[in-house]
Scaffold this motif. Structure first.
Motif, PDB file in Angstrom:
ATOM      1  N   ASP A 104     -11.942   5.072   5.252  1.00 21.04           N
ATOM      2  CA  ASP A 104     -10.991   4.046   5.065  1.00 21.04           C
ATOM      3  C   ASP A 104     -10.850   3.733   3.715  1.00 21.04           C
ATOM      4  O   ASP A 104     -11.610   3.446   2.839  1.00 21.04           O
ATOM      5  CB  ASP A 104     -11.548   2.861   5.837  1.00 21.04           C
ATOM      6  N   LEU A 105      -9.308   3.803   3.396  1.00 21.00           N
ATOM      7  CA  LEU A 105      -8.988   3.630   1.976  1.00 21.00           C
ATOM      8  C   LEU A 105      -7.662   3.141   2.019  1.00 21.00           C
ATOM      9  O   LEU A 105      -6.765   3.485   2.606  1.00 21.00           O
ATOM     10  CB  LEU A 105      -9.151   4.650   1.210  1.00 21.00           C
ATOM     11  N   GLU A 106      -7.240   1.946   0.977  1.00 22.57           N
ATOM     12  CA  GLU A 106      -5.774   1.786   0.628  1.00 22.57           C
ATOM     13  C   GLU A 106      -5.890   1.833  -0.639  1.00 22.57           C
ATOM     14  O   GLU A 106      -6.327   1.418  -1.497  1.00 22.57           O
ATOM     15  CB  GLU A 106      -5.745   0.262   1.082  1.00 22.57           C
ATOM     16  N   GLU A 134       4.891   5.986   6.281  1.00 19.61           N
ATOM     17  CA  GLU A 134       5.021   6.802   7.436  1.00 19.61           C
ATOM     18  C   GLU A 134       3.717   7.563   7.699  1.00 19.61           C
ATOM     19  O   GLU A 134       2.875   7.993   6.878  1.00 19.61           O
ATOM     20  CB  GLU A 134       6.157   7.912   7.067  1.00 19.61           C
ATOM     21  N   ARG A 135       3.308   7.898   9.000  1.00 21.02           N
ATOM     22  CA  ARG A 135       2.052   8.361   9.253  1.00 21.02           C
ATOM     23  C   ARG A 135       2.445   9.873   8.985  1.00 21.02           C
ATOM     24  O   ARG A 135       3.406  10.633   9.430  1.00 21.02           O
ATOM     25  CB  ARG A 135       1.924   8.105  10.829  1.00 21.02           C
ATOM     26  N   MET A 136       1.554  10.330   8.353  1.00 19.22           N
ATOM     27  CA  MET A 136       1.724  11.830   7.828  1.00 19.22           C
ATOM     28  C   MET A 136       0.901  12.882   8.317  1.00 19.22           C
ATOM     29  O   MET A 136       1.055  14.291   7.800  1.00 19.22           O
ATOM     30  CB  MET A 136       1.832  12.061   6.289  1.00 19.22           C
ATOM     31  N   ASP A 170      -6.023   8.765  10.736  1.00 21.81           N
ATOM     32  CA  ASP A 170      -4.667   8.643  10.253  1.00 21.81           C
ATOM     33  C   ASP A 170      -4.436   8.878   8.656  1.00 21.81           C
ATOM     34  O   ASP A 170      -5.123   7.942   7.945  1.00 21.81           O
ATOM     35  CB  ASP A 170      -3.731   7.800  10.789  1.00 21.81           C
ATOM     36  N   ALA A 210       0.771  -1.172  -0.107  1.00 27.50           N
ATOM     37  CA  ALA A 210       0.058   0.026   0.159  1.00 27.50           C
ATOM     38  C   ALA A 210       0.925   1.211  -0.003  1.00 27.50           C
ATOM     39  O   ALA A 210       1.787   1.431   0.852  1.00 27.50           O
ATOM     40  CB  ALA A 210      -0.975   0.007   1.089  1.00 27.50           C
ATOM     41  N   VAL A 240      -1.331   7.755   6.024  1.00 23.45           N
ATOM     42  CA  VAL A 240      -0.218   7.161   5.929  1.00 23.45           C
ATOM     43  C   VAL A 240       0.179   7.321   4.417  1.00 23.45           C
ATOM     44  O   VAL A 240      -0.399   6.753   3.770  1.00 23.45           O
ATOM     45  CB  VAL A 240      -0.224   5.729   6.240  1.00 23.45           C
ATOM     46  N   VAL A 280      -2.631   5.043   2.794  1.00 25.83           N
ATOM     47  CA  VAL A 280      -3.637   4.536   3.821  1.00 25.83           C
ATOM     48  C   VAL A 280      -4.239   5.555   4.468  1.00 25.83           C
ATOM     49  O   VAL A 280      -3.621   6.209   4.918  1.00 25.83           O
ATOM     50  CB  VAL A 280      -3.003   3.452   4.585  1.00 25.83           C
ATOM     51  N   LEU A 281      -5.677   5.467   4.223  1.00 33.47           N
ATOM     52  CA  LEU A 281      -6.415   6.316   5.039  1.00 33.47           C
ATOM     53  C   LEU A 281      -7.183   5.582   6.211  1.00 33.47           C
ATOM     54  O   LEU A 281      -7.729   4.579   5.765  1.00 33.47           O
ATOM     55  CB  LEU A 281      -7.621   7.346   4.329  1.00 33.47           C
ATOM     56  N   GLN A 282      -7.123   5.979   7.455  1.00 34.41           N
ATOM     57  CA  GLN A 282      -7.838   4.994   8.417  1.00 34.41           C
ATOM     58  C   GLN A 282      -8.718   5.891   9.101  1.00 34.41           C
ATOM     59  O   GLN A 282      -8.321   7.049   9.933  1.00 34.41           O
ATOM     60  CB  GLN A 282      -6.978   4.348   9.119  1.00 34.41           C
ATOM     61  N   LYS A 337     -13.011  14.884   8.841  1.00 32.78           N
ATOM     62  CA  LYS A 337     -12.571  16.541   8.979  1.00 32.78           C
ATOM     63  C   LYS A 337     -13.849  17.319   9.363  1.00 32.78           C
ATOM     64  O   LYS A 337     -15.025  17.043   9.053  1.00 32.78           O
ATOM     65  CB  LYS A 337     -12.403  16.776   7.189  1.00 32.78           C
TER      66      LYS A 337
END
Ligand SMILES: Nc1ncnc2c1ncn2[C@@H]1O[C@H](COP(=O)(O)OP(=O)(O)OP(=O)(O)O)[C@@H](O)[C@H]1O
Ligand SMILES: [Mg+2]
Lengths: 289, 322, 363
Positions: free
Chosen positions: C23-25, C65-67, C59, C2, C61, C5-7, C11
């Motif tokens: 949630d998305l990869e 790395e978590r961004m 998060d 991946a 990612v 990644v959105l977990q 917003k």
């Protein structure tokens, strides 16, 4: 279809011509009223005393031509100094108004933060309330700061006076800037400061010019604060200098007219340079509010 | 997926330091200079003036709190009240003359210019010239022109057979204020003209075309379409005129007539009264507390005008999306 | 692996939540398109990935790395904006070189990368021009070139073609597709145009009101929409929907039809049903034959094909995609056949009944 000159068409055309003539008559008449007094002063400043009184409306001729007025002004008055004072005060104040005003406008238009709306209203109050009403306290403040009879005192006051309208106009304009371009700069790695200086400032340059012209006029022409804060001979501005010069030389008409012309000309020259900018600036954004 | 995220979170802690998003330091930096200068040299003096107006100066230089005493003096003490009401009245006359001469004239000129006649740009540029000049200059220019000594005005009026109408207007009690007002109109008509002109230009062409197709004549288009759409601008012009009365009018009167508003106080306005009170003049020594009181009265008078405008006028003047 | 990644990404603007937990990869090299109606949160989501909008919850990612708190320029992304966002005071070369120059990259490297990007996009002759001297298509190409030069791990596009005219849009669409084939970089692309989504995407993410409605390949979404919203959003002209009633044994009736066999897995469903069929799947037959009958209201003739708007006897309207040469005119009566294998069925909650594998129509 062939064109037939019908009565209706002819009447329409005549009507339009008549209307156009009327429009020009009114505009021309008022234009003459507007510039005649200026012209007559400038013209007569190039005449000798006789010429001024016997034929005030004529162009200078060889017999009446004279620059004695200018000679008096340049020798008696300290006009070069006054000019440089006015120039320093005006240029520095304008620089500060534009820089600080644009910075504040950028903050108000770009960022969401708690005090945003409140600060906006606070700053814009100054448009409604003339700074002169605080003169009493301003003078005391300047005395306390030992700034009386310095150009700095004028610069500070004019900056404070010019900021509200500058912030107002610039904020309105900056709100219309595309957000994309600033975001793009962010993705490109620019700091918020560099975004302001390298992206936003170039984009608002035309409006800065308009704000500059608008803010310049009241500063260059002001009589009140030079009179109160900086009337010493070393810090006199042109406006104050002319005012006092005329007070002394009321009987020397050539000198009076010459000093008036000397004060008028630079403004006219600047205006000639910036007038297109000024007009387009006004029509672009200044009246939105 | 949760695993990936947890690993990533772990790694981001150890990862080399990267620049962060967010933060508000830069916002503060952008705002600080403006807020400071404006607060210190504009807002604080105003508040300080209000405060000073509540004190009375003592011979030893100290000041004692007297509440609204200075205001009572200004409004009711025979010597002060006559000057105050006279100055306020003159200010209102000044405002009135601007409203009936300057603004309609500005509207007329703007309307004509908006028809885009030939040389429109030249007319516009030239008509704006007086606005650029210092009132000091304007004052003297007109003083010279109207002066019976030089006789330019008299000569020109005689040339068109109106010589008998001439009088040294600036020196006569009945006409001095009107003359000064008209000079001020001459100088400042460029501002309403420009503002109204800009507003007229911002009316979309399609709207005017539509009106034309609907059969409205040029005159009807002006009255029924353009005028309603620029009413908010006319409102702004009115309030600017009102505020200007209490500020820039001083310069003109001071330079033409001096600080006493001669002849016999007929051109004395709030600005000259404030200046005199503050700095004194031949017969009277300056008094910062009374000066602050006059300034504060001007502040309240302006505030009343602005409030009327904001609550009454502006609300009713609908702003149309264009 | 991946790439993005959105977990449970959320917003909030003030108190209003506009993205409700996404949630998305996204896999490395994948071309993912966000579509959805205006205001559904596509741009907001993209801007959170870019770091232009703070994340209120969850998060983001990128790589490994978590961004969430990392500045946009350090995320390894490049972004192309709808309004191009070219710096008006710099020429094309300056615009493309700007980010690298700012990062203090070596002059020769910059020049090489700018020239390469210019070559890919056919911008070689325009390098000295200012943005205002370029056409819309050229500007968009420069904006894309500027992104390429940065050699990002992920390209982000926010409606990059919306400001272009129709013909140019098609052309640029093809160019973007070729660019992806050439660079094989991960791309996330926002649009509200479902044709763009269908033609560009490896996978489409359909958003509505800040939630993901469905994620899948274009054909998955076309053939197996999870709900009525996705079914209506994907495909043009949009799917016809007709109110239907259960008629027992896996059949339904709709618009005065007889019982129709449905190609769906049975599900206990009490509420109102909706029958869906795409215009291209409706067959025209002689009046009296077929599933339902009606009267032609309008015939939109595009030359190669004709869209007939048919008012059924039950007053519902059905759009039929027919051959360009059909002779039916308004007021003509027609019969319509709904091939059972092309039908969709939705429950009262809008959720689709799972469809059996389709034969016939796909093949
Ligand atoms: N700065 C903001 N403050 C408050 N609300 C916002 C802000 N930006 C976006 N929104 C709201 O968030 C929601 C999503 O907006 P977004 O711009 O992401 O929509 P979009 O899907 O990109 O729409 P479009 O297709 O029109 O671009 C909208 O309801 C919008 O009103
Ligand atoms: Mg968007």
């Amino acid at each position: 279809m062939s064109t037939v000159d019908t009565t209706r068409a002819r009447r329409g055309r005549m009507g339009r011509l008549g209307a156009a003539a009327g429009v020009h008559a009114v505009l021309l008449a008022y234009t003459i009223i507007a510039i005649f007094p200026v012209l007559i002063v400038v013209l007569n400043s190039f005449k000798n005393r006789r010429g001024i009184f016997t034929e005030p409306l004529a162009l200078p001729r060889t017999e009446t031509f004279s620059v004695e007025g200018y000679a008096t002004v340049l020798t008696e008055g300290n006009f070069l100094l006054y000019y440089s004072n006015s120039l320093i005060v005006t240029v520095v104040s304008l620089f500060l108004i534009l820089l600080f005003g644009a910075m504040a406008a950028h903050a108000l238009s770009e960022y969401r933060f708690k005090l945003n709306a409140l600060l906006g209203v606070y700053l814009i109050l100054g448009i409604m309330v003339p700074i002169r009403l605080g003169t009493v306290a301003i003078l005391q403040l300047m005395v306390d700061l030992s700034l009386v009879n310095t150009l700095i005192s004028l610069i500070l006051v004019y900056t404070a006076q010019g900021l509200p309208i500058a912030v107002f106009i610039l904020t309105e304009f900056m709100r219309t800037l595309s957000r994309d371009i600033k975001d793009c700069a962010r993705v490109d790695g620019l700091s918020e400061y560099r975004i302001f200086f390298e992206v936003v400032l170039p984009l608002v340059r035309p409006v800065l010019a308009t704000v500059a012209v608008f803010s310049m006029i009241p500063i260059w022409n002001d009589l009140w604060f030079p009179l109160i804060l900086a009337s010493s001979d070393a810090t006199k501005t042109v406006t104050l200098g002319v005012q006092q010069f005329i007070g002394q030389y009321t009987v020397n008409w050539s000198a009076v007219l010459a000093s008036l012309s000397i004060a008028i000309l630079p403004v006219l020259v600047l205006y000639a340079i910036f007038s297109r900018q000024l007009i387009s600036g006004i029509t672009a954004g200044a009246v939105k509010g | 997926m949760t695993e990936i995220v947890e690993q990533a979170i772990g790694r981001s802690r150890t990862a080399r330091r990267r620049r962060k998003t967010g933060g508000i330091t830069h916002i503060a930096v952008f705002l600080a200079p403006t807020v400071l200068i404006y607060s210190i040299f504009s807002i604080y003096p105003l508040i300080e003036s209000l405060r000073l107006s509540l004190f009375d100066g003592q011979p030893d230089g100290s000041a004692v709190w007297i509440g609204l005493g200075n205001y009572a003096t200004l409004l009711f003490d025979a010597n002060w009240a006559v000057r105050f009401w006279n100055a306020l009245w003159n200010n209102l006359i000044l405002f009135f003359i601007h409203m009936i001469v300057q603004n309609p004239l500005g509207l007329l000129l703007a309307a004509l210019l908006s028809l885009a006649p030939r040389f429109g740009g030249t007319y516009r540029t030239l008509i704006f010239v007086p606005t650029l000049l210092s009132v000091v200059i304007v004052g003297f220019v007109w003083e010279l022109i109207l002066s019976p000594l030089w006789g330019v005005a008299e000569g020109m009026m005689s040339a068109v057979g109106l010589g008998w109408l001439y009088a040294p207007w600036l020196g006569l009690e009945d006409s001095a204020l009107t003359a000064v007002s008209l000079i001020s109109v001459w100088q400042y008509v460029g501002i309403p003209m420009m503002l109204i002109y800009a507003a007229l230009l911002s009316i979309p062409d399609e709207l005017l075309d539509a009106a034309r197709v609907d059969g409205l004549s040029g005159f009807a288009i002006f009255w029924k379409i353009k005028l309603p759409l620029i009413l908010p601008t006319l409102g702004i012009v009115a309030i600017l005129t009102y505020i200007g009365n209490f500020t820039s009018a001083f310069d003109l009167i001071y330079s033409i007539q001096g600080v006493l508003g001669p002849p016999d106080y007929s051109t004395d306005i709030m600005g000259t009264l404030m200046f005199r009170t503050f700095f004194g003049q031949q017969t009277q020594i300056g008094d910062i507390h009374m000066g602050a009181t006059v300034a504060s009265m001007m502040f309240f008078i302006i505030l009343i005008g602005v409030t009327i405008y904001l609550l009454g006028v502006q609300r009713r003047l609908t702003r149309y999306e264009m | 692996m991946a790439q993005l990644v959105l977990q449970d990404v959320r917003k909030r603007f003030g108190k209003v939540e506009v993205i409700h937990g996404v949630d998305l990869e996204v896999k490395d090299g994948e071309f993912v398109v966000f579509v959805g109606p205006s205001g559904c949160g596509k741009s907001t989501l993209l801007r959170m990935i870019a770091g232009l909008e703070e994340v209120s919850g969850g998060d983001v990612v990128i790589g490994d790395e978590r961004m969430n708190e990392v500045a946009p320029s350090d995320r390894g992304i490049a972004m192309v904006f709808q309004s191009y966002a070219l710096y008006p005071h710099k020429d094309v070369y300056g615009n493309m070189a700007f980010a690298l120059r700012h990062a203090g990259e070596d002059k020769k490297v910059i020049d090489e990368r700018v020239r390469k990007a210019a070559d890919i996009l056919g911008l070689e002759d325009l390098l000295k021009r200012r943005p205002k001297e370029l056409s819309g298509g050229q500007r968009q190409r420069v904006a894309i070139g500027r992104a390429i030069v940065r050699d990002p791990a992920i390209f982000l596009f926010d409606e990059p073609l919306s400001n272009l005219d129709a013909a140019l849009r098609v052309q640029m669409r093809v160019e973007i597709l070729r660019l992806h084939q050439r660079l094989k970089t991960t791309m996330v692309y926002v649009t509200h145009d479902q044709v763009e989504a269908m033609t560009l995407a490896d996978r489409i993410v359909v958003l509505r009101d800040g939630r993901i409605e469905q994620v899948g390949t274009p054909l998955e979404l076309y053939h197996h929409p999870k709900n009525q919203f996705v079914a209506g959003f994907i495909g043009s002209p949009r799917m016809n929907f007709l109110p239907a009633r259960a008629a027992g044994e896996g059949r339904v009736t709709a618009a005065g039809s007889g019982p129709i066999e449905m190609p769906v897995e049975p599900r206990a469903e009490a509420g109102e049903l909706t029958l869906g069929i795409r215009p291209e799947h409706v067959e025209m037959v002689a009046p009296g034959q077929g599933t339902v009958a009606g009267e032609v209201l309008v015939a939109e003739r595009l030359g190669g094909e004709t869209f007939l708007h048919v008012e059924l006897d039950g007053k519902e309207t059905v759009v039929v995609k027919a051959d360009g040469g059909v002779t039916q005119k308004p007021a003509d009566r027609v019969g319509l056949r709904f091939p059972p294998e092309a039908l969709h069925l939705f429950g009262g909650d809008g959720q689709a009944f799972a469809r059996r594998e389709r034969q016939g129509v796909i093949a």
